[in-house]
Design an enzyme around this catalytic site. Structure first.
Site, mmCIF file in Angstrom:
data_model
loop_
_atom_site.group_PDB
_atom_site.id
_atom_site.type_symbol
_atom_site.label_atom_id
_atom_site.label_comp_id
_atom_site.label_asym_id
_atom_site.label_seq_id
_atom_site.Cartn_x
_atom_site.Cartn_y
_atom_site.Cartn_z
ATOM 1 N N ARG A 67 15.873 -7.255 94.572
ATOM 2 C CA ARG A 67 16.572 -8.041 93.537
ATOM 3 C C ARG A 67 17.896 -8.579 94.056
ATOM 4 N NH1 ARG A 67 17.335 -4.752 88.354
ATOM 5 N NH2 ARG A 67 18.352 -6.655 87.640
ATOM 6 N N ASN A 99 24.304 -8.855 81.989
ATOM 7 C CA ASN A 99 23.750 -9.184 83.296
ATOM 8 C C ASN A 99 24.495 -8.467 84.421
ATOM 9 O OD1 ASN A 99 22.125 -10.829 81.834
ATOM 10 N ND2 ASN A 99 23.113 -12.749 82.437
ATOM 11 N N VAL A 100 23.741 -8.151 85.471
ATOM 12 C CA VAL A 100 24.322 -7.462 86.623
ATOM 13 C C VAL A 100 24.440 -8.414 87.821
ATOM 14 C CG1 VAL A 100 23.416 -5.218 85.885
ATOM 15 C CG2 VAL A 100 22.038 -6.637 87.424
ATOM 16 N N HIS A 122 26.383 -3.558 81.582
ATOM 17 C CA HIS A 122 25.348 -2.875 82.358
ATOM 18 C C HIS A 122 25.675 -2.785 83.842
ATOM 19 C CE1 HIS A 122 22.141 -3.707 78.987
ATOM 20 N NE2 HIS A 122 22.948 -2.709 78.704
ATOM 21 N N ALA A 238 19.611 -22.580 78.060
ATOM 22 C CA ALA A 238 21.069 -22.420 78.044
ATOM 23 C C ALA A 238 21.781 -23.507 78.852
ATOM 24 C CB ALA A 238 21.440 -21.040 78.588
HETATM 25 P P1 OAD Z 1 15.266 -10.194 78.214
HETATM 26 O O1 OAD Z 1 14.349 -10.495 79.348
HETATM 27 O O2 OAD Z 1 14.896 -9.122 77.261
HETATM 28 O O3 OAD Z 1 15.505 -11.508 77.356
HETATM 29 C C1 OAD Z 1 15.801 -12.716 77.993
HETATM 30 C C2 OAD Z 1 15.927 -13.788 76.938
HETATM 31 O O4 OAD Z 1 16.272 -14.996 77.604
HETATM 32 C C3 OAD Z 1 14.648 -14.041 76.151
HETATM 33 O O5 OAD Z 1 14.944 -14.081 74.773
HETATM 34 C C4 OAD Z 1 14.189 -15.416 76.669
HETATM 35 O O6 OAD Z 1 13.539 -16.193 75.677
HETATM 36 C C5 OAD Z 1 15.517 -16.039 77.029
HETATM 37 N N1 OAD Z 1 15.458 -17.148 77.993
HETATM 38 C C6 OAD Z 1 14.546 -17.403 78.943
HETATM 39 N N2 OAD Z 1 14.847 -18.522 79.615
HETATM 40 C C7 OAD Z 1 16.007 -19.012 79.067
HETATM 41 C C8 OAD Z 1 16.831 -20.135 79.310
HETATM 42 N N3 OAD Z 1 16.548 -21.010 80.276
HETATM 43 N N4 OAD Z 1 17.938 -20.294 78.535
HETATM 44 C C9 OAD Z 1 18.232 -19.412 77.560
HETATM 45 N N5 OAD Z 1 17.483 -18.335 77.281
HETATM 46 C C10 OAD Z 1 16.396 -18.132 78.023
HETATM 47 O O7 OAD Z 1 16.718 -9.936 78.880
HETATM 48 P P2 OAD Z 1 17.988 -9.258 78.219
HETATM 49 O O8 OAD Z 1 18.033 -9.471 76.755
HETATM 50 O O9 OAD Z 1 19.146 -9.644 79.031
HETATM 51 O O10 OAD Z 1 19.024 -3.712 81.068
HETATM 52 O O11 OAD Z 1 17.653 -7.733 78.493
HETATM 53 C C11 OAD Z 1 18.573 -6.761 78.132
HETATM 54 C C12 OAD Z 1 18.547 -5.638 79.119
HETATM 55 O O12 OAD Z 1 17.207 -5.162 79.315
HETATM 56 C C13 OAD Z 1 19.001 -6.002 80.502
HETATM 57 O O13 OAD Z 1 20.397 -5.989 80.653
HETATM 58 C C14 OAD Z 1 18.362 -4.947 81.334
HETATM 59 C C15 OAD Z 1 16.998 -4.954 80.720
HETATM 60 O O14 OAD Z 1 16.253 -3.778 80.892
HETATM 61 C C16 OAD Z 1 19.411 -2.924 82.041
HETATM 62 O O15 OAD Z 1 19.235 -3.190 83.202
HETATM 63 C C17 OAD Z 1 20.085 -1.689 81.565
#
Ligand code: OAD
Ligand code: ZN
Length: 247
Positions: A67, A99-100, A122, A238
């Site tokens: 990654r 985000n990391v 995170h 976004a």
């Molecule tokens: P997710 O993968 O759960 O959600 C990503 C979101 O981004 C979804 O709602 C997609 O529809 C949206 N998306 C995709 N492409 C996009 C774009 N071009 N513009 C805008 N939005 C878009 O990711 P997170 O919500 O960040 O945790 O996940 C939360 C946490 O779960 C992460 O920080 C990580 C993961 O396990 C840890 O690592 C602790």
């Protein structure tokens, strides 16, 4: 709806922004859930838990090394840049990110505004932490995840180091979570960008803003856990939507 969102941003004084993996999607960083998400082909319990690291640090480090090399080749996109502009224009903006990948920081530094830092919930994939003395440091060099000995080791005590990220079942950095929740409770506007809203306690930052009466704008091409509480939902990428709001 874009005009309405722009007007809401203009009228606001205290903004809290929450970003997730989707804000970096157009930079080429994979998200976690959804069609192409990392959790589709990888088991989180084998790669992103303290138990997995205790059992098999080499496998966990191989996944993080992969990654890291993927992210190292990615550049900030127009969404990251727009958020830096927003922070410049509206000084009372708190950017909170799950985000990391470091792309918010990179966009800020490329704009000569390294002070526009996100509050990280995170951790960072380019930092490591000693499993014994907990000494933490930046670490960007390539990782040869071929043997235990080749993995990063603590310069202070010589013990194995781990990625300085939050894994499932771990607590979030306390001060950062407190800052995020305080900003959310005081916000009159909450901007939610590219997060499914399925991971707590990070998602509680947005819940707090909604409960405190903040106008809440969700930018995401798909459905999220925040849509029902949102004032406005902008269904789009976004990097396309944010520049329209902040221009
Ligand atoms: P997710 O993968 O759960 O959600 C990503 C979101 O981004 C979804 O709602 C997609 O529809 C949206 N998306 C995709 N492409 C996009 C774009 N071009 N513009 C805008 N939005 C878009 O990711 P997170 O919500 O960040 O945790 O996940 C939360 C946490 O779960 C992460 O920080 C990580 C993961 O396990 C840890 O690592 C602790
Ligand atoms: Zn140490």
């Amino acid at each position: 709806m874009i005009a309405e969102a722009r007007a809401a941003i203009e009228a606001s004084t205290r903004i809290v922004v929450m970003t997730g993996a989707g804000v970096s999607a157009e930079s080429g960083v994979p998200t976690f859930r959804g069609e192409e998400g990392l959790w589709r082909n990888h088991r989180a319990e084998d790669l992103a838990t303290p138990q997995a690291f205790a059992r098999d640090p080499l496998t966990v480090w191989q996944w993080y090394a992969w990654r890291r090399s993927l992210i190292a080749a990615c550049r900030p996109n127009a969404a990251h840049r727009s958020l830096v502009q927003l922070m410049c224009r509206k000084a009372a903006t708190t950017l909170v990110s799950q985000n990391v990948d470091g792309l918010h920081e990179q966009a800020a530094s490329e704009a000569g505004r390294s002070d526009c830092r996100p509050v990280l919930l995170h951790g960072s994939i380019f930092r490591v932490r000693c499993i014994e003395c907990r000494n933490e440091r930046e670490h960007r060099e390539d990782i040869e995840a071929t043997s235990l000995e080749a993995l990063p080791h603590c310069p202070a005590c010589g013990s194995l180091e781990r990625p300085a990220v939050v894994w499932f079942g771990e607590i979030l950095p306390r001060d950062n979570l407190r800052r995020a929740l305080e900003a959310a409770a005081a916000a009159d506007l909450c901007l939610v960008v590219g997060t499914s809203g399925s991971v707590y306690p990070a998602a509680s930052v947005v819940d707090t803003a909604i409960a405190s009466g903040a106008t809440t704008i969700v930018i995401d091409p798909a459905g999220t856990g925040f849509d029902s509480g949102a004032t406005l939902k902008l269904s789009g990428a976004a990097a396309e939507v944010l520049p329209l709001l902040v221009r």
